[in-house]
Design an enzyme around this catalytic site. Sequence first.
Site, short mmCIF file in Angstrom:
data_model
loop_
_atom_site.label_atom_id
_atom_site.label_comp_id
_atom_site.label_asym_id
_atom_site.label_seq_id
_atom_site.Cartn_x
_atom_site.Cartn_y
_atom_site.Cartn_z
N GLU B 29 0.84 -1.20 0.00
CA GLU B 29 0.00 0.00 0.00
C GLU B 29 0.88 1.25 0.00
O GLU B 29 1.87 1.32 0.72
CB GLU B 29 -0.87 0.00 1.27
CG GLU B 29 -1.83 -1.18 1.31
CD GLU B 29 -2.20 -1.58 2.74
OE1 GLU B 29 -1.98 -0.79 3.67
OE2 GLU B 29 -2.69 -2.71 2.91
N GLU B 59 -4.40 -6.91 2.66
CA GLU B 59 -3.16 -7.57 3.11
C GLU B 59 -3.11 -9.02 2.68
O GLU B 59 -2.05 -9.53 2.30
CB GLU B 59 -3.00 -7.45 4.63
CG GLU B 59 -2.55 -6.07 5.10
CD GLU B 59 -3.63 -5.01 4.99
OE1 GLU B 59 -4.82 -5.36 4.86
OE2 GLU B 59 -3.28 -3.81 5.02
N PHE B 82 2.81 -2.12 8.66
CA PHE B 82 3.05 -2.33 10.09
C PHE B 82 2.96 -3.84 10.32
O PHE B 82 2.07 -4.48 9.76
CB PHE B 82 1.96 -1.65 10.95
CG PHE B 82 2.16 -0.17 11.16
CD1 PHE B 82 2.00 0.72 10.11
CD2 PHE B 82 2.51 0.34 12.41
CE1 PHE B 82 2.19 2.09 10.30
CE2 PHE B 82 2.70 1.70 12.60
CZ PHE B 82 2.54 2.58 11.55
N ALA B 83 3.85 -4.34 11.15
CA ALA B 83 3.83 -5.79 11.42
C ALA B 83 2.44 -6.23 11.88
O ALA B 83 2.01 -7.34 11.58
CB ALA B 83 4.86 -6.14 12.48
N ASP B 84 1.75 -5.33 12.56
CA ASP B 84 0.42 -5.65 13.07
C ASP B 84 -0.56 -5.99 11.94
O ASP B 84 -1.42 -6.85 12.09
CB ASP B 84 -0.10 -4.44 13.86
CG ASP B 84 0.97 -3.89 14.80
OD1 ASP B 84 0.87 -4.14 16.00
OD2 ASP B 84 1.91 -3.23 14.30
N PHE B 85 -0.46 -5.30 10.82
CA PHE B 85 -1.41 -5.54 9.73
C PHE B 85 -1.12 -6.85 9.01
O PHE B 85 -1.98 -7.41 8.32
CB PHE B 85 -1.38 -4.39 8.71
CG PHE B 85 -1.60 -3.04 9.34
CD1 PHE B 85 -2.37 -2.91 10.48
CD2 PHE B 85 -1.03 -1.90 8.78
CE1 PHE B 85 -2.57 -1.67 11.07
CE2 PHE B 85 -1.22 -0.66 9.36
CZ PHE B 85 -1.99 -0.54 10.50
N HIS B 128 -0.35 -0.92 16.68
CA HIS B 128 0.70 -0.43 15.78
C HIS B 128 2.08 -0.51 16.43
O HIS B 128 2.97 0.25 16.10
CB HIS B 128 0.45 1.03 15.38
CG HIS B 128 -0.73 1.26 14.49
ND1 HIS B 128 -2.02 1.15 14.93
CD2 HIS B 128 -0.82 1.59 13.17
CE1 HIS B 128 -2.86 1.41 13.94
NE2 HIS B 128 -2.16 1.68 12.85
#
Lengths: 331, 324
Positions: B29, B59, B82-85, B128
Amino acid sequence: MSLRNFDAGKGLERLVLMERIRAFEEAARHAAVEEELVLGAIHLSIGQEAVAVGLLESLAREDYITSTHRGHGHTLVKGADPAAMMKELLGREGGCCGGKGGSMHIADFGVGMLGANGVVAANITIAAGAAHGVKLLGGDQVVVCIFGDGAANRGPFLEGINWAGVFDLPILFVCEDNRYSATTRTADMTSGDVGARAGALGLNVTRVDGNDVEEMAAASGEIIARIRAGGKPEFMHARTYRLDGHTYFDPATYRPEGEAERMRAETCPIARQRDLLGAAGIAAERMDAIARAARDEMFAALEAAKAAPWPADDTVFEDVQDVGSPALEAF
Amino acid sequence: MAVMSYGEAAKLAIAEAMRDDQRVWCVGEDLGRGGVFKQYAGLREEFGPDRISDAPISEAAIMGAAFGAAMVGTRPIVEMRFADFALCATDELINQIAKARFMFGGQSRAPMVIRKPMGMWRSSAAQHSQSLEAWYAHIPGLVVVCPSTPQDNYAMMKAAIACDDPVVYLEHKNIWALEGEVDTAAPGEFGKARLRRQGADVTIVSWSDCANLAESTGATLAERGINAEVIDLVSLWPWDKRAVIESVKKTGRLIVAHESVAVGGFGAEVVASVAQEVAMRVPPRRLGAPRSLVAYAPNLEDQLRVTEEMIARAAQEMMEAEAA
Ligand SMILES: Cc1ncc(C[n+]2csc(CCOP(=O)(O)OP(=O)(O)O)c2C)c(N)n1
Ligand SMILES: [Mg+2]
């Protein structure tokens, strides 16, 4: 299908392929039920053979497909060796995946079959990506992505189809709608129409009788030619019917009484093709011989699989990864 | 040697790899405008929109499609923002990418770099800020890298792009601007730790930005008369078990420090592996976040941090425990 424009020679070839799928799966079921040689779950596509056959005949060996947990037919039509497939179902050395994948992960990259999948709908984004890769590399292959009606309710359906539309990828998405998702009637769990969803994402949608191999072949041939020429993704909704249970050990008692019997009598794609060929003057004996030859071929594949040894124990450490591989390092 | 930032170092590695190999491309993105942390700034101008590709906020499709494209012969660099996504693409990474080669009996490869910026950064709160490196180290099939310096972000990115395995590449968001010398001729090696400081008293093992903290703790400890050996693992799978064991054989004392939650963290793996092979002089220590969530308010955020003082205190206690 009317007899006008019917090419009996082609029709016979399609019958041969459908009989081979049916025979492969009957041999697999025999191995599972009678001989207890198939250890994991297998999902049979008996009754759905016309989808695989009609859909894939206009693909070249270099073209790609991705499939589902119910992928024996697709794999066979794409050109995989039935003995290697049967060995895989039995978990033997010489299986297409070395006995590491079994039925649900059957794959033959040598013929462009990029894998069945044990996760419903997961193949949709992967297939879109294969088409993306083809485009980036400047190739002229077409990708065909086959999934079930249940898969249309998972997120990758939206993400993968949108992706193909955004990047104008050479891919045909095919919903092989056998009306059931495991033991659930898919319509009860689906809002709206699956084809309409793809249409809303901007794809051209074709609805086909998936139990009519001639209609499947004609429609698929046209769509694939369009994709090859223009690179735009399309969507096909092929209606079919799963004649047996979800897995070979599922008696499918959840279906309305008489439904399966009626469908078997009225819509079995092999019976319909035989009727058509009969009306075109092909002798029943000739068609019986085709069925027998298919059975002989697939039971011979089963014998070959039974004779094959188990894979060597240490292959479980191979092909995990190159870096930090359990085969190379004593962790 | 040139001085550059942690972020620029990885970008340079990517640009060089893309010049060398037409099959390498980046997708994620907002990449067309340089990416959220400007890790791709200027690359689109050089390589065009097909190879520095924007993506829908999908994702699962970014991960899955990059995998499909890898299977047919490209070498994607996947940006997860972000690793979270990346958790939205868990099936694609864990069930598909990590397993395909094995399940298909060696017929396929997934030569991919999956970039997942991680860690606590400027009141980013619980969705995040996570450091989930231990999850990935747990998954057979994946290579896991957590670089902490510009040098390693250059060299390991180069190695990751050249690798035929899927590499989960975890950059720390807090150090994009960290500057350092980069020797572009020094190759990165998976499973090779970097000795950040030599010492004979106590071994401190760390990775990612916490390794920078460990190094500065080493300097502080030296002022207090304790010589710490600081080891930055750089990659967690494979990890340089030999280097750590040799060091602990020498020092007899082991501290592992990481930003991520201590419970079930990779520090436990390090401690257990060493304990099986080395009789230590004092019980080892593991420092990580308490099993709570990263909060927004800075004072609450700080409650979860491993600090220099915590590491230094652990080292001092270990030295004193034995003296007593
Ligand atoms: C993500 C996921 N959820 C659930 C399952 C269990 N499961 C396997 S097949 C199946 C039904 C799938 O239905 P459909 O997509 O219509 O394919 P069909 O079995 O009819 O060919 C389910 C629920 C799975 N394999 N993956
Ligand atoms: Mg179904």
